[in-house]
Motif scaffolding. Sequence first.
Motif, PDB file in Angstrom:
ATOM      1  N   PRO A 143      -7.580   9.980  -2.747  1.00 15.42           N
ATOM      2  CA  PRO A 143      -7.289   8.891  -1.809  1.00 15.42           C
ATOM      3  C   PRO A 143      -5.903   8.987  -1.156  1.00 15.42           C
ATOM      4  CG  PRO A 143      -7.598   8.054  -4.055  1.00 15.42           C
ATOM      5  CD  PRO A 143      -7.969   9.488  -4.071  1.00 15.42           C
ATOM      6  N   SER A 144      -4.914   9.577  -1.849  1.00 16.77           N
ATOM      7  CA  SER A 144      -3.609   9.589  -1.176  1.00 16.77           C
ATOM      8  C   SER A 144      -3.636  10.493   0.047  1.00 16.77           C
ATOM      9  CB  SER A 144      -2.482   9.968  -2.130  1.00 16.77           C
ATOM     10  OG  SER A 144      -2.885  10.924  -3.042  1.00 16.77           O
ATOM     11  N   MET A 152       4.826  13.593  -0.500  1.00 17.23           N
ATOM     12  CA  MET A 152       4.055  12.361  -0.432  1.00 17.23           C
ATOM     13  C   MET A 152       4.997  11.164  -0.426  1.00 17.23           C
ATOM     14  SD  MET A 152       1.131  11.548   0.139  1.00 17.23           S
ATOM     15  CE  MET A 152      -0.448  12.212  -0.167  1.00 17.23           C
ATOM     16  N   LEU A 153       6.055  11.274  -1.244  1.00 21.53           N
ATOM     17  CA  LEU A 153       7.041  10.202  -1.318  1.00 21.53           C
ATOM     18  C   LEU A 153       7.705  10.013   0.055  1.00 21.53           C
ATOM     19  CD1 LEU A 153       9.500   9.973  -4.286  1.00 21.53           C
ATOM     20  CD2 LEU A 153      10.185   9.260  -2.051  1.00 21.53           C
ATOM     21  N   TYR A 155       4.497  16.264  -4.397  1.00 24.46           N
ATOM     22  CA  TYR A 155       4.665  14.828  -4.646  1.00 24.46           C
ATOM     23  C   TYR A 155       5.881  14.289  -3.921  1.00 24.46           C
ATOM     24  CZ  TYR A 155       1.245  16.057  -8.077  1.00 24.46           C
ATOM     25  OH  TYR A 155       0.111  16.529  -8.666  1.00 24.46           O
ATOM     26  N   LEU A 156       6.915  15.149  -3.826  1.00 30.87           N
ATOM     27  CA  LEU A 156       8.104  14.737  -3.092  1.00 30.87           C
ATOM     28  C   LEU A 156       7.746  14.510  -1.625  1.00 30.87           C
ATOM     29  CD1 LEU A 156      11.076  14.267  -3.569  1.00 30.87           C
ATOM     30  CD2 LEU A 156      11.513  16.617  -2.883  1.00 30.87           C
ATOM     31  N   ARG A 191       5.960  20.388  -8.098  1.00 30.63           N
ATOM     32  CA  ARG A 191       6.179  18.972  -7.814  1.00 30.63           C
ATOM     33  C   ARG A 191       6.580  18.692  -6.380  1.00 30.63           C
ATOM     34  NH1 ARG A 191       8.926  17.021 -13.508  1.00 30.63           N
ATOM     35  NH2 ARG A 191       7.271  17.883 -14.795  1.00 30.63           N
ATOM     36  N   GLY A 210       5.473   8.301   2.410  1.00 30.96           N
ATOM     37  CA  GLY A 210       5.471   6.866   2.102  1.00 30.96           C
ATOM     38  C   GLY A 210       6.670   6.172   2.733  1.00 30.96           C
ATOM     39  N   LEU A 211       7.825   6.829   2.652  1.00 29.46           N
ATOM     40  CA  LEU A 211       9.026   6.230   3.248  1.00 29.46           C
ATOM     41  C   LEU A 211       8.913   6.189   4.774  1.00 29.46           C
ATOM     42  CD1 LEU A 211      11.790   7.766   0.958  1.00 29.46           C
ATOM     43  CD2 LEU A 211      11.074   5.380   1.079  1.00 29.46           C
ATOM     44  N   GLN A 253       5.529  11.139 -10.311  1.00 28.11           N
ATOM     45  CA  GLN A 253       5.011  12.502 -10.408  1.00 28.11           C
ATOM     46  C   GLN A 253       6.122  13.527 -10.216  1.00 28.11           C
ATOM     47  OE1 GLN A 253       1.967  11.810  -7.519  1.00 28.11           O
ATOM     48  NE2 GLN A 253       0.336  11.795  -9.035  1.00 28.11           N
ATOM     49  N   VAL A 254       7.095  13.214  -9.373  1.00 28.13           N
ATOM     50  CA  VAL A 254       8.223  14.135  -9.191  1.00 28.13           C
ATOM     51  C   VAL A 254       9.057  14.177 -10.472  1.00 28.13           C
ATOM     52  CG1 VAL A 254      10.408  14.464  -7.968  1.00 28.13           C
ATOM     53  CG2 VAL A 254       8.347  13.911  -6.695  1.00 28.13           C
ATOM     54  N   TRP A 308      -3.945   6.341   7.172  1.00 25.51           N
ATOM     55  CA  TRP A 308      -3.336   5.056   7.531  1.00 25.51           C
ATOM     56  C   TRP A 308      -1.947   5.270   8.116  1.00 25.51           C
ATOM     57  CZ3 TRP A 308      -4.557   0.246   8.469  1.00 25.51           C
ATOM     58  CH2 TRP A 308      -5.793  -0.219   8.029  1.00 25.51           C
ATOM     59  N   ILE A 314      -0.867   4.022  11.845  1.00 19.49           N
ATOM     60  CA  ILE A 314       0.227   3.063  12.011  1.00 19.49           C
ATOM     61  C   ILE A 314       1.372   3.701  12.798  1.00 19.49           C
ATOM     62  CG2 ILE A 314       1.940   1.670  10.785  1.00 19.49           C
ATOM     63  CD1 ILE A 314      -0.661   0.522  10.206  1.00 19.49           C
ATOM     64  N   PHE A 349       0.852  -1.185   0.000  1.00 20.30           N
ATOM     65  CA  PHE A 349       0.000   0.000   0.000  1.00 20.30           C
ATOM     66  C   PHE A 349       0.898   1.248   0.000  1.00 20.30           C
ATOM     67  CE2 PHE A 349      -3.454   2.428   2.291  1.00 20.30           C
ATOM     68  CZ  PHE A 349      -4.455   2.164   1.394  1.00 20.30           C
ATOM     69  N   GLY A 350       1.941   1.203   0.823  1.00 21.38           N
ATOM     70  CA  GLY A 350       2.896   2.315   0.880  1.00 21.38           C
ATOM     71  C   GLY A 350       3.693   2.447  -0.403  1.00 21.38           C
ATOM     72  N   LEU A 391       6.211   5.704   6.395  1.00 13.84           N
ATOM     73  CA  LEU A 391       5.376   4.527   6.681  1.00 13.84           C
ATOM     74  C   LEU A 391       6.227   3.257   6.642  1.00 13.84           C
ATOM     75  CD1 LEU A 391       2.480   3.232   7.030  1.00 13.84           C
ATOM     76  CD2 LEU A 391       2.669   2.742   4.611  1.00 13.84           C
ATOM     77  N   GLN A 392       7.040   3.111   5.593  1.00 12.80           N
ATOM     78  CA  GLN A 392       7.863   1.899   5.466  1.00 12.80           C
ATOM     79  C   GLN A 392       8.806   1.778   6.664  1.00 12.80           C
ATOM     80  OE1 GLN A 392       7.026  -0.165   3.401  1.00 12.80           O
ATOM     81  NE2 GLN A 392       6.354   0.772   1.493  1.00 12.80           N
ATOM     82  N   SER A 448       4.355   8.758  -6.436  1.00 12.98           N
ATOM     83  CA  SER A 448       4.908  10.084  -6.142  1.00 12.98           C
ATOM     84  C   SER A 448       6.217  10.289  -6.876  1.00 12.98           C
ATOM     85  CB  SER A 448       5.134  10.246  -4.642  1.00 12.98           C
ATOM     86  OG  SER A 448       3.971   9.931  -3.944  1.00 12.98           O
ATOM     87  N   LEU A 450       2.051   4.342  -3.174  1.00 17.71           N
ATOM     88  CA  LEU A 450       2.164   5.801  -3.087  1.00 17.71           C
ATOM     89  C   LEU A 450       3.574   6.276  -3.405  1.00 17.71           C
ATOM     90  CD1 LEU A 450      -0.097   7.699  -2.091  1.00 17.71           C
ATOM     91  CD2 LEU A 450       1.565   8.269  -0.353  1.00 17.71           C
ATOM     92  N   ILE A 451       4.575   5.547  -2.933  1.00 21.31           N
ATOM     93  CA  ILE A 451       5.962   5.965  -3.151  1.00 21.31           C
ATOM     94  C   ILE A 451       6.280   5.971  -4.644  1.00 21.31           C
ATOM     95  CG2 ILE A 451       8.357   5.271  -2.811  1.00 21.31           C
ATOM     96  CD1 ILE A 451       7.586   4.335  -0.011  1.00 21.31           C
ATOM     97  N   THR A 475      -7.117   8.900   2.375  1.00 21.08           N
ATOM     98  CA  THR A 475      -7.095   7.532   2.871  1.00 21.08           C
ATOM     99  C   THR A 475      -5.700   7.155   3.347  1.00 21.08           C
ATOM    100  OG1 THR A 475      -8.860   6.868   1.386  1.00 21.08           O
ATOM    101  CG2 THR A 475      -7.497   5.120   2.263  1.00 21.08           C
ATOM    102  N   PHE A 476      -4.760   7.374   2.464  1.00 23.10           N
ATOM    103  CA  PHE A 476      -3.420   6.887   2.748  1.00 23.10           C
ATOM    104  C   PHE A 476      -2.786   7.587   3.937  1.00 23.10           C
ATOM    105  CE2 PHE A 476       1.074   6.583   2.198  1.00 23.10           C
ATOM    106  CZ  PHE A 476       1.176   5.221   2.149  1.00 23.10           C
TER     107      PHE A 476
END
Lengths: 240, 316, 354
Positions: C257-258, C325-326, C322-323, C319, C329-330, B123-124, C265, C269, B112-113, C332-333, B120, B116-117, C261-262
């Motif tokens: 959703p990002s 958001m990236l 988006y960076l 942009r 995401g990291l 998109q970047v 989450w 977490i 799921f993560g 979260l990981q 993104s 998004l990564i 929703t995301f």
Amino acid sequence: MTSQSEIMSVSNLFAGYGETEILHGINLNVNDGEIVCVIGPNGAGKSTVLKAILGQINIRDGSINLADQDIVNTPTTEIIKKGISYVPQTNNVFVSLTVEENLEMGAWVNPEYTQKKLREMYELFPDLSEKRKQPAGSLSGGQRQMVAMAKALMVNAKILLLDEPTAGLSPKYRSEIFSTIKTINNNGVPILMVEQNAKQALGVSDRGYILVDGANRHTGSGIDLINDKEVARMFLGSRE
Amino acid sequence: MWDSFGFEFVNYYFVPGLVLGCIYALGAIGITLTFGILRFANFAHGEIMMTGAFLTWTFLELSKLIFGFYFHPLIACIPSIFIAIAIALSVDRFFYKPFRDSPTIMIVMASFGMMLIIRSLVQVIWGPNQITFVKGIAKPNGILRDLSGSFDMMLLVPSKHVFIILGTVIIMLAFNYMLTKTRIGKAMRAVSDSPDLAKVTGIDVEQVIRATWYVGGFCAVMAGVFMAMDTQFIMSTMGFRMLLPMFAAAILGGIGRPFGAVLGGLVIGFAEELSAYPWFGNGPLLSPGYKSGVAFSILVVMLIFRPSGILKGRVF
Amino acid sequence: MDALIGYFLYFLSLLSVGGIYALLALGLNVNWGFAGLFNAGIAGFAAVGAYTFSLLTTAESTFHYGGLGLPVVIGEIAAFLIAGIIAAVIGIICIRLRADYLAIATIGIAEIIKLIFKNEVELTNGPRGISKIPRTWEHFSEARYFSSQPLSWFGDSQSWQAFFDSLVNWWWQPLFAMTILFFVFVVYIMLEKARLSPWGRMMTAIRENEVAARAAGKNVTKRRVEAFIIGTMIMGLAGALLAQHLRFIEPTHTFDPSKMTFLVWVMLIAGGSGNNRGAIFGAFLIWFVWSASELFLNGFIDIIGNIFNGMDISMLKNRSGYLRMLLIGLVLQFVLQKYPKGILPERRPAASGE
């Protein structure tokens, strides 16, 4: 005790799943050419011994030697490569693969012998030869057990581990499986099996071990154990 | 018969449905393989598809820059396939592998993560806007038109659709060969059957998992490129938009059943296109705005009445 | 002084949106932390709440159904209830699905809900969205509120008009932020009560060992549907507050959703699922990080623009979102691998069967 050379020995083995310890210091050994059977009440840790040998569970202490080489903490694939071959109790064939594909998968660690081994297996199990193109899932319970054993023998096995090979089978198939086990053994493969059908199993075995609560209780030759009063009362009598 | 009904139906509904079905089928293969072998729903799968399409676009532009003309997308996608597979393998190594022995839900979260990564990141690098993939109007394939015209059943199928349909058929045949005739393909089926038994049989499960990413990554890039060829544009949300139909296809066909996924993909593709056909009266059966809801409706009905799918897959 | 007020207002806005996210995370905690339901359709349920609230409370409009011009509180209650009703229907159908199937199904449901809001133009004005949504407190300064009950009991239109004109134009902002935090507090208290009640302990038992719970005669399916409905109702309420905060909603970007929703989450977490305090803490933490990274990145891009004079930094600015958001995401990981139980791990209520 005997002049036979030792194939595998398990000494002072402590092992379990996660936090729970199930085996509290098990000792057993299998010599060349022998059938050894492990019996005991449910929950005694019989199947766990086999899983420990295969490197599937945590080993706390003790050693497992295969041909004088310690195999504790070796990955399962390597253990199988070294010649320990295993047939689980249930879920022991790939149901959607054909009989022949099952055997080919059995030879994963030594693919160069696949064709030679296939011929040997079809000789040993002529029934399977006829069904080689059928999905293993379509076979009867007894035939599946044959496929499972043939699959296990596709490696150059130094020893074959069988986990309750006759569980859930009708008496007719049971006898057939035991006679197959005898045949495999006569072809030179030592066997270590775990069984519930203690009397029949001891009947074909050279020696037997009785485990209770994750520890050794009795050891002896198959005949001696069948005739032992206490063993008969504990395990054999209730089954008749 | 052909004039009044067949011509319109076949050329404007059936063929587009088939094309869409092929694309979904290719995407669903990867999903059903990861579901079967690694036992989780890979939410990042659509993003690998989308990344493949963006990489292919980049190589198309590079070919124009270096050689002065555009390569065919099916040539330009070759390096993208390798890059996409490398991405899939490293994602597995760094983000999925740590959870092999954890509860399934951890790896689902991780994917799921990753969804998004990866999105993104695209998109970047390429920006969030729609990019034209191939310019121009797609003219019907002349040979096919004349040939079918001589039978009074004229087919106006653009060449890109011929490529997509033929390409999918070839990939399917190769995939079938792999699963039934090669050692690694049989091992993939074996692991999908029972990972535990595979382990105690001595099969190198990690190797099988890598093979899964190879096949899944390849099919995903092909699906992405075919999608881009069909719609003639690419955008960063295309992966997410296709995720649901692909999941629907995988579940419809039966989880862990690659050929079920193909069947499911075709069913979903047809259903989406045919939902707009004026079956009753003059208006479309379903307003085109709801087209993307079709896959989901099929999915829900399926989950309720036959969760094992058409080809009796696994129910988790 | 102006700068100081600017920071203060920025902080209030952070608190407001952070509070809305905290509600979403609390709702998700009921779904996931309590009952183990992988709800990946948060954006859809928040949209239900937001649209319900907006259609009921906006002034009459030719663009969409209504608006009915109802009081804000009624709109909030309706958002809460309608989200619950929709969740009940969906829950009864989907609840028995395994976690990842449920995730797929709920993603699909969220997309369908957005599809309906986008296509039923008569009802919702479609992609052009709904505007002029009343915001709690601020809405009192609109003529249609101060000229009607209950405000008209205390003064006539002119005096109210004069009163609101005399206030600073951000007078409502602290009150609005407080209101959202009040909602968070009330929901938190009620969820804590629920968690420690027999119902909550039963939920834990079901999550830990479903087979045993079933064998003990618990109605597992019913409990799950309940948890799904309660969590989703909270999300509906959060949607209503979000609509107030934004004052304009449309189906696609508002309920991306990002972000809807995301991000929620990640919040749950990171904060610690199963722990209500963790959900609130995670929501504010991640929201602050998210907002701070915006300031930081934009500042950084400006510096780059100054160093490389004449460089077009508009693309970088476009942009940078988006960076971020990236990076989330990291995060979260990282949390998944290093702190799988979150920063504030769940604390079990005293184990007791009943």
